[in-house]
Design a protein around this motif. Structure first.
Motif, PDB file in Angstrom:
ATOM      1  N   LEU A 271      -4.223  20.179  -2.939  1.00 49.01           N
ATOM      2  CA  LEU A 271      -5.379  20.675  -2.196  1.00 49.01           C
ATOM      3  C   LEU A 271      -5.760  19.748  -1.048  1.00 49.01           C
ATOM      4  CD1 LEU A 271      -7.525  21.897  -5.231  1.00 49.01           C
ATOM      5  CD2 LEU A 271      -6.305  23.318  -3.565  1.00 49.01           C
ATOM      6  N   GLY A 272      -4.934  18.713  -0.829  1.00 46.39           N
ATOM      7  CA  GLY A 272      -5.158  17.823   0.302  1.00 46.39           C
ATOM      8  C   GLY A 272      -6.040  16.636   0.004  1.00 46.39           C
ATOM      9  N   TYR A 273      -6.293  16.357  -1.284  1.00 48.62           N
ATOM     10  CA  TYR A 273      -7.158  15.237  -1.668  1.00 48.62           C
ATOM     11  C   TYR A 273      -6.302  14.197  -2.373  1.00 48.62           C
ATOM     12  CZ  TYR A 273     -11.323  12.838  -3.476  1.00 48.62           C
ATOM     13  OH  TYR A 273     -12.297  11.912  -3.746  1.00 48.62           O
ATOM     14  N   SER A 274      -6.120  13.049  -1.743  1.00 49.04           N
ATOM     15  CA  SER A 274      -5.122  12.084  -2.215  1.00 49.04           C
ATOM     16  C   SER A 274      -5.697  10.872  -2.944  1.00 49.04           C
ATOM     17  CB  SER A 274      -4.268  11.590  -1.033  1.00 49.04           C
ATOM     18  OG  SER A 274      -3.611  12.668  -0.416  1.00 49.04           O
ATOM     19  N   LYS A 275      -6.982  10.886  -3.232  1.00 47.43           N
ATOM     20  CA  LYS A 275      -7.611   9.709  -3.844  1.00 47.43           C
ATOM     21  C   LYS A 275      -6.928   9.311  -5.141  1.00 47.43           C
ATOM     22  CE  LYS A 275     -11.984   8.067  -5.783  1.00 47.43           C
ATOM     23  NZ  LYS A 275     -13.419   8.388  -6.053  1.00 47.43           N
ATOM     24  N   TYR A 276      -6.602  10.296  -5.983  1.00 40.31           N
ATOM     25  CA  TYR A 276      -6.017   9.989  -7.292  1.00 40.31           C
ATOM     26  C   TYR A 276      -4.506   9.842  -7.220  1.00 40.31           C
ATOM     27  CZ  TYR A 276     -10.600  11.806  -8.569  1.00 40.31           C
ATOM     28  OH  TYR A 276     -11.945  12.025  -8.647  1.00 40.31           O
ATOM     29  N   TYR A 277      -3.888  10.390  -6.183  1.00 36.43           N
ATOM     30  CA  TYR A 277      -2.433  10.366  -6.049  1.00 36.43           C
ATOM     31  C   TYR A 277      -1.923   8.949  -5.820  1.00 36.43           C
ATOM     32  CZ  TYR A 277       2.192  11.893  -4.383  1.00 36.43           C
ATOM     33  OH  TYR A 277       3.538  12.087  -4.213  1.00 36.43           O
ATOM     34  N   TYR A 278      -2.652   8.184  -5.024  1.00 38.21           N
ATOM     35  CA  TYR A 278      -2.261   6.803  -4.728  1.00 38.21           C
ATOM     36  C   TYR A 278      -2.948   5.835  -5.683  1.00 38.21           C
ATOM     37  CZ  TYR A 278      -0.749   9.123  -0.459  1.00 38.21           C
ATOM     38  OH  TYR A 278      -0.149   9.978   0.423  1.00 38.21           O
ATOM     39  N   ALA A 279      -2.235   4.759  -6.026  1.00 41.09           N
ATOM     40  CA  ALA A 279      -2.770   3.768  -6.965  1.00 41.09           C
ATOM     41  C   ALA A 279      -3.685   2.797  -6.226  1.00 41.09           C
ATOM     42  CB  ALA A 279      -1.625   3.034  -7.653  1.00 41.09           C
ATOM     43  N   ASN A 280      -4.837   3.303  -5.829  1.00 47.53           N
ATOM     44  CA  ASN A 280      -5.760   2.498  -5.028  1.00 47.53           C
ATOM     45  C   ASN A 280      -6.418   1.373  -5.813  1.00 47.53           C
ATOM     46  OD1 ASN A 280      -5.359   4.071  -2.656  1.00 47.53           O
ATOM     47  ND2 ASN A 280      -6.727   5.638  -3.464  1.00 47.53           N
ATOM     48  N   HIS A 281      -6.316   1.425  -7.130  1.00 53.02           N
ATOM     49  CA  HIS A 281      -6.895   0.361  -7.951  1.00 53.02           C
ATOM     50  C   HIS A 281      -6.056  -0.913  -7.882  1.00 53.02           C
ATOM     51  CE1 HIS A 281      -3.847   2.289 -10.459  1.00 53.02           C
ATOM     52  NE2 HIS A 281      -3.790   1.182 -11.182  1.00 53.02           N
ATOM     53  N   ILE A 282      -4.837  -0.812  -7.367  1.00 53.46           N
ATOM     54  CA  ILE A 282      -3.981  -1.986  -7.208  1.00 53.46           C
ATOM     55  C   ILE A 282      -4.096  -2.498  -5.780  1.00 53.46           C
ATOM     56  CG2 ILE A 282      -1.600  -2.831  -7.257  1.00 53.46           C
ATOM     57  CD1 ILE A 282      -0.969  -0.692  -9.328  1.00 53.46           C
ATOM     58  N   GLN A 283      -4.466  -3.751  -5.614  1.00 52.77           N
ATOM     59  CA  GLN A 283      -4.585  -4.344  -4.288  1.00 52.77           C
ATOM     60  C   GLN A 283      -3.211  -4.406  -3.626  1.00 52.77           C
ATOM     61  OE1 GLN A 283      -7.655  -5.168  -2.871  1.00 52.77           O
ATOM     62  NE2 GLN A 283      -8.328  -4.094  -4.725  1.00 52.77           N
ATOM     63  N   LYS A 284      -3.185  -4.163  -2.314  1.00 49.89           N
ATOM     64  CA  LYS A 284      -1.892  -4.021  -1.644  1.00 49.89           C
ATOM     65  C   LYS A 284      -1.081  -5.310  -1.583  1.00 49.89           C
ATOM     66  CE  LYS A 284      -3.696  -4.470   3.096  1.00 49.89           C
ATOM     67  NZ  LYS A 284      -3.830  -3.786   4.398  1.00 49.89           N
ATOM     68  N   GLU A 285      -1.705  -6.474  -1.735  1.00 51.72           N
ATOM     69  CA  GLU A 285      -0.978  -7.745  -1.666  1.00 51.72           C
ATOM     70  C   GLU A 285      -0.575  -8.269  -3.036  1.00 51.72           C
ATOM     71  OE1 GLU A 285      -0.039  -9.072   1.143  1.00 51.72           O
ATOM     72  OE2 GLU A 285      -1.231  -7.861   2.544  1.00 51.72           O
ATOM     73  N   THR A 286      -0.947  -7.568  -4.100  1.00 47.87           N
ATOM     74  CA  THR A 286      -0.675  -8.066  -5.445  1.00 47.87           C
ATOM     75  C   THR A 286       0.652  -7.540  -5.990  1.00 47.87           C
ATOM     76  OG1 THR A 286      -1.875  -6.229  -6.474  1.00 47.87           O
ATOM     77  CG2 THR A 286      -3.139  -8.206  -5.941  1.00 47.87           C
ATOM     78  N   THR A 287       1.007  -8.016  -7.164  1.00 43.99           N
ATOM     79  CA  THR A 287       2.205  -7.546  -7.872  1.00 43.99           C
ATOM     80  C   THR A 287       1.773  -7.061  -9.246  1.00 43.99           C
ATOM     81  OG1 THR A 287       3.683  -9.054  -6.691  1.00 43.99           O
ATOM     82  CG2 THR A 287       4.439  -8.214  -8.819  1.00 43.99           C
ATOM     83  N   GLU A 288       2.019  -5.784  -9.532  1.00 38.91           N
ATOM     84  CA  GLU A 288       1.595  -5.211 -10.806  1.00 38.91           C
ATOM     85  C   GLU A 288       2.559  -4.117 -11.250  1.00 38.91           C
ATOM     86  OE1 GLU A 288      -2.437  -4.128 -11.540  1.00 38.91           O
ATOM     87  OE2 GLU A 288      -3.242  -5.510 -10.013  1.00 38.91           O
ATOM     88  N   LYS A 289       2.489  -3.786 -12.525  1.00 39.00           N
ATOM     89  CA  LYS A 289       3.246  -2.649 -13.034  1.00 39.00           C
ATOM     90  C   LYS A 289       2.642  -1.369 -12.465  1.00 39.00           C
ATOM     91  CE  LYS A 289       4.516  -5.026 -17.296  1.00 39.00           C
ATOM     92  NZ  LYS A 289       4.304  -5.135 -18.763  1.00 39.00           N
ATOM     93  N   ILE A 290       3.490  -0.374 -12.259  1.00 39.91           N
ATOM     94  CA  ILE A 290       3.045   0.846 -11.590  1.00 39.91           C
ATOM     95  C   ILE A 290       3.780   2.045 -12.161  1.00 39.91           C
ATOM     96  CG2 ILE A 290       4.742   0.811  -9.723  1.00 39.91           C
ATOM     97  CD1 ILE A 290       2.385   1.461  -7.813  1.00 39.91           C
ATOM     98  N   ASP A 291       3.197   3.221 -11.982  1.00 35.77           N
ATOM     99  CA  ASP A 291       3.820   4.436 -12.518  1.00 35.77           C
ATOM    100  C   ASP A 291       5.000   4.903 -11.677  1.00 35.77           C
ATOM    101  OD1 ASP A 291       1.923   4.581 -14.538  1.00 35.77           O
ATOM    102  OD2 ASP A 291       0.601   5.919 -13.423  1.00 35.77           O
ATOM    103  N   ILE A 292       4.738   5.131 -10.388  1.00 37.08           N
ATOM    104  CA  ILE A 292       5.691   5.840  -9.540  1.00 37.08           C
ATOM    105  C   ILE A 292       6.090   5.006  -8.329  1.00 37.08           C
ATOM    106  CG2 ILE A 292       6.125   7.943  -8.209  1.00 37.08           C
ATOM    107  CD1 ILE A 292       5.734   8.404 -11.227  1.00 37.08           C
ATOM    108  N   LEU A 293       7.391   4.924  -8.082  1.00 32.82           N
ATOM    109  CA  LEU A 293       7.928   4.217  -6.920  1.00 32.82           C
ATOM    110  C   LEU A 293       8.356   5.225  -5.856  1.00 32.82           C
ATOM    111  CD1 LEU A 293      10.139   1.621  -8.825  1.00 32.82           C
ATOM    112  CD2 LEU A 293       7.900   1.220  -7.785  1.00 32.82           C
ATOM    113  N   THR A 294       8.598   4.722  -4.654  1.00 32.03           N
ATOM    114  CA  THR A 294       8.984   5.561  -3.523  1.00 32.03           C
ATOM    115  C   THR A 294      10.469   5.418  -3.231  1.00 32.03           C
ATOM    116  OG1 THR A 294       6.772   5.350  -2.563  1.00 32.03           O
ATOM    117  CG2 THR A 294       8.526   6.029  -1.081  1.00 32.03           C
ATOM    118  N   GLY A 295      11.146   6.553  -3.043  1.00 34.09           N
ATOM    119  CA  GLY A 295      12.588   6.555  -2.858  1.00 34.09           C
ATOM    120  C   GLY A 295      13.083   5.891  -1.597  1.00 34.09           C
ATOM    121  N   ALA A 296      12.180   5.580  -0.666  1.00 30.90           N
ATOM    122  CA  ALA A 296      12.595   4.894   0.553  1.00 30.90           C
ATOM    123  C   ALA A 296      13.042   3.461   0.272  1.00 30.90           C
ATOM    124  CB  ALA A 296      11.458   4.888   1.581  1.00 30.90           C
TER     125      ALA A 296
END
Length: 373
Positions: free
Chosen positions: A144-169
């Motif tokens: 529906l065009g709402y991406s708040k939950y799609y991205y793991a915004n709870h993880i700071q962009k400079e940190t290293t953490e376990k995550i659900d989904i990676l990007t194929g790029a």
């Protein structure tokens, strides 16, 4: 001994592929790296360029556009490295990226795969660097065009953490794990295959990681034509995913299908036109040390508004465009400079090592610009 096999699937991205290969070949551990390019029947001369300019690269030629999953699986099938890097051709890595990822992976127990912090050509952080598992709430909101939950915004962009989904790029995967879970599912032509693979890695008991300290440029969408074919694959990938992993929850994927069909029928996305190269700039900077090439740029552009530097300086933020000469500046420094907030609004272009062209982009939703020199 081969430690890492870099697999690049290419489709009509010749110039970006050439620049990407230059960056990979600059790796501080290149003697332990093999590069495999799988070309999906490109018509832009990619294969000819590969054979002529990169004889050390293994090139597999498909007779048709086999899609992202199938092409990657073909490359991995002949890979020798203990680790696999799935890499897009429209990316730029630094000299230390591979060694950093290898060191990190070996320090983790139950390591499955890892991703990095992506930036677009302007230096802006790309939120798809870290994503959540697409449950019904996440997927429905995304559709529906709402991406708040799609991205793991709870993880700071400079940190290293376990995550659900990676990007194929950029997916750095232990080869034994890739083989154990069966690699990419070839039911996915393009898009969604990274979600599926990430999910199967975690189901098998391994961990995915987001390594925010490692930055990679991604000129997102360079080889993508965003027409109905794109829409069907992009949104339809979620339908394939849910039907595969939750076959008994018909209500769930019926709802997803309804949303997808509605979006495809009403949403029209046209391919952005190629940028028209400018011949004049309000002011420009060449970061390099080749005087002869600088004179060539002065003839090409307005000589009175261009000047040469050997390093980023504060006053550079006032110029319209910066040309980074990759034959002089390391890719690590180029990536660091492009992400510098002082020059966030300045256009940035990377000059290929042989000075035959420059490339770059100004936003993640625009096609990249390539200009012959």
């Amino acid at each position: 001994m081969i430690s890492i096999s870099v697999i690049i699937v290419n489709y009509n991205a010749k110039y970006f592929l050439k620049n990407c290969l230059d960056s990979v070949l600059s790796s501080d551990m290149i003697e332990q790296v093999e590069i495999i390019v799988v070309d999906n029947n490109s018509s832009d001369g990619s294969s000819e360029m590969l054979h002529k300019e990169f004889p050390q690269v293994i090139c597999l030629q498909n007779s048709e556009n086999a899609g992202f999953s199938r092409a990657n699986n073909r490359g991995v099938a002949i890979a020798k490295g203990d680790y696999i890097l799935i890499l897009n051709p429209d990316t730029v890595i630094s000299e230390t990226t591979l060694s950093e990822m290898l060191h990190f992976s070996k320090s983790q127990s139950d390591f499955g795969a890892a991703g990095v912090q992506f930036m677009d050509g302007s230096g802006k952080f790309l939120p798809e660097s870290k994503r959540n598992f697409p449950n019904l709430k996440v997927a429905g909101a995304k559709l529906l065009g709402y991406s708040k939950y799609y991205y793991a915004n709870h993880i700071q962009k400079e940190t290293t953490e376990k995550i659900d989904i990676l990007t194929g790029a950029f997916m750095f995967i232990k080869r034994s794990v890739y083989q154990e879970v069966g690699g990419f599912d070839e039911d996915f032509f393009m898009y969604g295959e990274d979600i599926d693979l990430s999910y199967r890695i975690t189901k098998a008991g391994y961990h995915n990681h987001y390594v925010g300290s490692c930055k990679v440029l991604h000129f997102k969408g360079e080889s993508t034509i965003k027409d109905k074919f794109y829409l069907t694959n992009f949104y339809g990938a979620l339908s394939i995913f849910y039907k595969k992993h939750f076959p008994n929850n018909k209500a769930l994927y019926m709802l997803i299908d309804a949303l997808i069909n509605a979006i495809i029928s009403i949403k029209s996305i046209s391919a952005p036109g190629a940028s028209k190269a400018k011949e004049k700039f309000d002011s420009w900077v060449y970061l390099g040390d080749d005087d002869q090439f600088f004179e060539k740029l002065k003839l090409r552009f307005d000589a009175s508004k261009g000047f040469k530097r050997r390093a980023i300086e504060d006053e550079i933020k006032e110029v319209e465009i910066i040309f980074f000469d990759s034959s002089f500046i390391s890719y690590q420094d180029i990536i660091k400079s492009i992400s510098n907030p002082l020059i966030q609004k300045v256009k940035k272009r990377i000059i290929c090592r042989d000075h035959s062209f420059y490339l770059g982009s100004d936003a993640s939703d625009e096609r990249g610009e390539v200009v012959d020199l």
